[in-house]
Design an enzyme around this catalytic site. Structure first.
Site, PDB file in Angstrom:
ATOM      1  N   THR A 186     -63.954 158.003  10.991  1.00 44.06           N
ATOM      2  CA  THR A 186     -62.549 157.668  11.255  1.00 44.06           C
ATOM      3  C   THR A 186     -61.791 158.946  11.562  1.00 44.06           C
ATOM      4  OG1 THR A 186     -61.998 157.892   8.943  1.00 44.06           O
ATOM      5  CG2 THR A 186     -62.603 155.699   9.673  1.00 44.06           C
ATOM      6  N   GLU A 331     -63.183 150.722  11.272  1.00 42.17           N
ATOM      7  CA  GLU A 331     -63.814 150.007  10.162  1.00 42.17           C
ATOM      8  C   GLU A 331     -64.148 148.569  10.518  1.00 42.17           C
ATOM      9  OE1 GLU A 331     -61.302 152.063   9.981  1.00 42.17           O
ATOM     10  OE2 GLU A 331     -61.260 153.205   8.123  1.00 42.17           O
ATOM     11  N   LYS A 439     -37.781 151.915   5.487  1.00 44.99           N
ATOM     12  CA  LYS A 439     -37.009 150.929   4.741  1.00 44.99           C
ATOM     13  C   LYS A 439     -35.578 151.418   4.678  1.00 44.99           C
ATOM     14  CE  LYS A 439     -37.883 147.582   1.245  1.00 44.99           C
ATOM     15  NZ  LYS A 439     -38.493 147.225  -0.006  1.00 44.99           N
ATOM     16  N   TRP A 444     -36.776 146.314   6.324  1.00 46.95           N
ATOM     17  CA  TRP A 444     -37.787 147.043   7.083  1.00 46.95           C
ATOM     18  C   TRP A 444     -37.322 147.221   8.518  1.00 46.95           C
ATOM     19  CZ3 TRP A 444     -41.542 148.718   4.004  1.00 46.95           C
ATOM     20  CH2 TRP A 444     -41.883 147.982   2.880  1.00 46.95           C
TER      21      TRP A 444
HETATM   22  P1  AMP Z   1     -58.960 153.691  14.779  1.00 41.68           P
HETATM   23  O1  AMP Z   1     -59.764 153.361  13.594  1.00 41.68           O
HETATM   24  O2  AMP Z   1     -58.858 155.147  15.049  1.00 41.68           O
HETATM   25  O3  AMP Z   1     -59.419 152.914  15.977  1.00 41.68           O
HETATM   26  O4  AMP Z   1     -57.468 153.242  14.480  1.00 41.68           O
HETATM   27  C1  AMP Z   1     -57.165 151.942  14.045  1.00 41.68           C
HETATM   28  C2  AMP Z   1     -55.683 151.796  13.937  1.00 41.68           C
HETATM   29  O5  AMP Z   1     -55.073 151.878  15.219  1.00 41.68           O
HETATM   30  C3  AMP Z   1     -55.238 150.461  13.403  1.00 41.68           C
HETATM   31  O6  AMP Z   1     -55.353 150.376  12.018  1.00 41.68           O
HETATM   32  C4  AMP Z   1     -53.807 150.413  13.901  1.00 41.68           C
HETATM   33  O7  AMP Z   1     -52.941 151.178  13.082  1.00 41.68           O
HETATM   34  C5  AMP Z   1     -53.890 151.103  15.237  1.00 41.68           C
HETATM   35  N1  AMP Z   1     -53.985 150.090  16.303  1.00 41.68           N
HETATM   36  C6  AMP Z   1     -55.062 149.670  16.958  1.00 41.68           C
HETATM   37  N2  AMP Z   1     -54.743 148.765  17.889  1.00 41.68           N
HETATM   38  C7  AMP Z   1     -53.415 148.589  17.825  1.00 41.68           C
HETATM   39  C8  AMP Z   1     -52.465 147.765  18.508  1.00 41.68           C
HETATM   40  N3  AMP Z   1     -52.816 146.948  19.500  1.00 41.68           N
HETATM   41  N4  AMP Z   1     -51.171 147.846  18.128  1.00 41.68           N
HETATM   42  C9  AMP Z   1     -50.781 148.666  17.134  1.00 41.68           C
HETATM   43  N5  AMP Z   1     -51.617 149.475  16.459  1.00 41.68           N
HETATM   44  C10 AMP Z   1     -52.921 149.433  16.800  1.00 41.68           C
END
Ligand code: AMP
Length: 542
Positions: A186, A331, A439, A444
Site C-alpha cells: 500500500t 486491499e 467537521k 460534516w
Molecule cells: P490505493 O489502495 O492506493 O488504491 O487507494 C485506495 C483509496 O483510494 C481508497 O480507499 C479511496 O480513499 C481512494 N479511492 C479510490 N477510488 C476512489 C474513487 N472513485 N473516489 C474517491 N476515492 C477513491
C-alpha cells in the site's frame, strides 16, 4: 452430502492456457521504453510466460518465492504476470514512483529473489541494489545488446537472454488455489508500507467479477488500454480479465502524457480505457486546444481518486464517451464498486442520471459493504448519512503480509478508512478519507464536494480542500488551487463560483493559490504534505 462436480483449483495458469487456446490471435500492442510499437498475440504471451517459468525453475526458486518487477505497462510485464504466478512464485509489483529508500525497504521486507526492471529504472536499481541482499538475479527487460557493460549491478542479465533459450513447452504445476500469487504494498502515507498478498483464488474470482456487464463489461470485442499501472494493484486486474475474455490489450509503456495516450487510442482503435483522473485530465488538456476527437473510444473507467463531475460531463458532452466511476483499494484487489445505472433509471432525465453516475457506484457481487457510526453502529442506507465504510469478501485482505500492522479486521470486516454514504439502491458515494474529514459546527463537510466545485471552474487545474482550526466552528474548509497555465482567477471570483452550488456553510472560507499540490506515488493528493506546506497559514478573520 457434497456436490459431485469436478474440483479444479482456480489457478492463474489456467487463464493464460485459456487465452492461448481460445483467442490466441487477439493482439497485445505495447509502446516500448525504446519508443517503438511492439505487437504480438495472446498465443505468444503464453509461450513466453512458459519460458519465464523455466527460467525461474532454472534458478531453483522455491514455491512462493518472490519475483519483483519495476516496470511499465508492457508485454514483458504481462508475461511475468503469468509466468511468475503460474509457476507457483509470487509476483511482487513495486511502484517505481516510491522513494528509493522505500523501494529498498519493500524489497527486503518481501525478501525478493529476482528483480525484473525496465531500463527506465536502471539508475534506480543502481541506487538500491547494494541494499537488497536477498535479490539473486537482476533482469533488465530488454534485448541483450541494450544491456550496459558497466552497470555496476551484479548478476544482471537481459530478459531476452534469460528466457531466450528456454523451451516453449511447460507443464504448469497444480496446487492449492489459496496459495499466494502476487503482492502489492500500500502507498504507506503513514508508517511503513504494508503488503496485500493476493491468492490465485482471489485473483480468478476478481477476474470473473471485473468482466461482468455491470462492472467493467469486458469482452472479446474490446480493445482495452489500461493506463492504470501494472505496478499498482495489478492494473485493476485488467490483465487477468482480458485473458479470460480475449480482449485486445494496448499498453502505453512509459509514455503517459496526454498526447501519447491520445495517439495510441486512435492508432490502435481503442474503445475502452481505464485510469486515474489525473491521466484523463492531461489527455483532455491536450485534446481541447487541438480540437481533437475520438474515433473509437466509447467507455472509460475512472477511479483511484474521486472523478470530478466536470470530467464526466466533458467526456460525455464533448467527446461522447461514457465514464464508469469505480472505487476500490489495494486491499481489495482492487475493485469494490462500479457505477452503472439500473433499469428503472433509464427513463430519468439526463441530469438525474448524472447525479447517480457521479457516485462511486454499487457493490460488485463478492463485495459486502456497510457504513458504521460511533461504537460500530450500522448506519442507514439513506444516501445522506455518512459513516466509516467497511467491506468484506473473497478478494478483500484478511491480514497483511507477515502480520504487519496486526489484525486489520473488525468483526470480520475490513475498515477502508473511507467515509461514505450509501443510498437505498445501494449506490455508495465517498465523501472523504476518514483522516481528511472536516467537521464544522457539528456538520460534516465533504472535501470531495468542495474540490469538485473548484475543478469545474474553467481556470482551475487542480484543487485540494483541507480543514483549518477555527475558534467558533472547530474547523472550516479552505481550498488550495492550482490555476491552469495562463489562466486568471481571484479568490473572490472562485468563492462567488460556489454560490448556489453548495450550501452556504459548505463554501470554503478561503482560497490559497499554490504552484502544485503534492501527489503521492499512486497519484493521490498528499493532504498531510499540503497541511505542512500551509502550516503558517491563518484563516481570514470574519
Ligand atoms: P490505493 O489502495 O492506493 O488504491 O487507494 C485506495 C483509496 O483510494 C481508497 O480507499 C479511496 O480513499 C481512494 N479511492 C479510490 N477510488 C476512489 C474513487 N472513485 N473516489 C474517491 N476515492 C477513491
Amino acid at each position: 452430502m457434497l456436490g459431485l462436480m469436478q474440483s479444479q483449483p482456480l489457478l492463474i495458469s489456467s487463464l493464460i492456457d485459456f487465452a492461448e487456446r481460445h483467442h490466441g490471435d487477439a493482439e497485445i500492442v505495447s509502446r516500448r521504453v525504446e519508443g517503438d510499437i511492439h505487437r504480438y498475440r495472446w498465443r505468444d504471451v503464453a509461450v513466453r510466460a512458459r519460458q519465464v517459468a523455466h527460467a525461474l525453475d532454472g534458478m531453483n526458486l522455491l514455491f512462493s518465492d518472490r519475483v519483483a518487477t519495476l516496470a511499465w505497462n508492457g508485454y514483458r510485464h504481462l508475461e511475468l504476470y503469468f509466468g511468475v504466478s503460474g509457476s507457483g512464485r509470487v509476483l511482487h509489483t513495486i511502484n517505481p514512483r516510491l522513494h528509493p529508500d522505500q523501494i529498498a525497504w519493500i524489497a527486503n521486507h518481501a525478501e525478493d529473489q529476482v528483480l525484473c526492471f525496465d531500463m527506465t529504472f536502471l539508475p534506480l536499481v543502481q541506487a538500491v541494489h547494494a541494499r537488497c541482499p536477498t535479490i539473486r538475479q537482476f533482469v533488465a527487460l530488454c534485448d541483450p545488446d541494450k544491456l550496459p557493460a558497466d552497470s555496476g549491478i551484479p548478476n544482471l542479465v537481459s530478459y531476452e537472454a534469460w528466457i531466450g533459450g528456454q523451451p516453449a513447452a511447460y507443464e504448469w504445476p497444480s496446487f492449492d488455489e489459496n496459495s499466494a500469487s502476487s503482492m502489492c504494498y500500500t502507498s504507506g502515507t503513514t508508517g511503513n508500507p504494508k503488503a496485500a498478498l493476493y491468492s490465485h483464488r482471489s485473483t480468478i474470482l476478481h477476474a470473473y467479477a471485473a468482466a461482468l456487464p455491470d462492472v467493467m463489461c469486458l469482452s472479446a470485442r474490446d480493445a482495452v488500454l489500461p493506463v492504470v499501472p501494472m505496478f499498482h494493484v495489478n492494473a485493476w486486474g485488467i490483465p487477468y480479465s482480458a485473458a479470460l475474455v480475449g480482449a485486445k490489450l494496448v499498453f502505453p509503456g512509459p509514455a503517459m502524457d496526454g498526447k501519447s495516450i491520445y495517439e495510441l487510442i486512435e492508432a490502435e482503435k481503442v474503445n475502452y480505457a481505464a485510469g486515474v483522473p489525473t491521466v484523463w485530465q492531461m489527455m483532455l488538456g491536450h485534446m481541447k486546444p487541438n480540437n481533437l476527437r475520438f474515433s473509437t473510444l466509447k467507455r472509460t473507467v475512472i477511479g483511484g481518486s474521486a472523478c470530478p463531475p466536470a470530467m464526466i460531463h466533458a467526456f460525455r458532452d464533448d467527446y461522447g464517451v461514457e465514464v464508469l466511476h469505480a472505487w476500490g483499494m489495494t486491499e481489495m484487489s482492487p475493485l469494490g464498486t462500479l457505477c452503472t445505472l439500473k433499469n428503472k433509471h433509464l427513463s430519468l432525465p439526463a441530469e438525474e442520471q448524472m447525479k447517480i453516475r457521479l457516485k462511486q457506484g454499487r457493490a460488485i457481487f463478492g463485495v459486502d459493504l456497510k457504513i458504521v457510526g460511533e461504537g460500530g453502529r450500522d448506519l442507514p442506507w439513506d444516501g445522506k448519512t455518512p459513516g466509516d465504510l467497511y467491506v468484506k469478501g473473497p478478494w478483500t485482505v484478511r491480514e497483511y503480509f507477515k502480520g504487519e500492522g496486526g489484525d486489520p479486521l473488525v468483526d470480520g470486516w475490513f475498515p477502508t478508512g473511507d467515509v461514505a454514504t450509501i443510498d437505498a439502491d445501494g449506490y455508495m458515494q465517498i465523501t472523504d478519507r476518514s483522516k481528511d474529514v472536516i467537521k464544522s459546527g457539528g456538520e460534516w463537510i465533504s472535501t470531495i464536494d468542495v474540490e469538485n466545485v473548484a475543478v469545474a471552474h474553467p481556470a482551475v487545474a487542480m484543487a485540494a480542500c483541507i480543514g483549518m482550526k477555527h475558534p467558533k466552528w472547530d474547523e472550516r474548509p479552505i481550498v488550495a488551487v492550482v490555476k491552469k497555465p495562463g489562466a486568471q482567477l481571484t479568490r473572490d471570483e472562485l468563492l462567488a463560483f460556489y454560490e448556489g452550488k453548495v450550501a452556504k456553510w459548505q463554501i470554503p472560507d478561503d482560497v490559497v493559490f499554490v504552484d502544485a499540490i503534492p501527489l503521492g506515488a499512486t497519484g493521490k493528493m498528499l493532504k498531510t504534505r499540503l497541511r505542512e506546506m500551509l502550516k503558517d497559514y491563518h484563516l481570514p478573520a470574519n
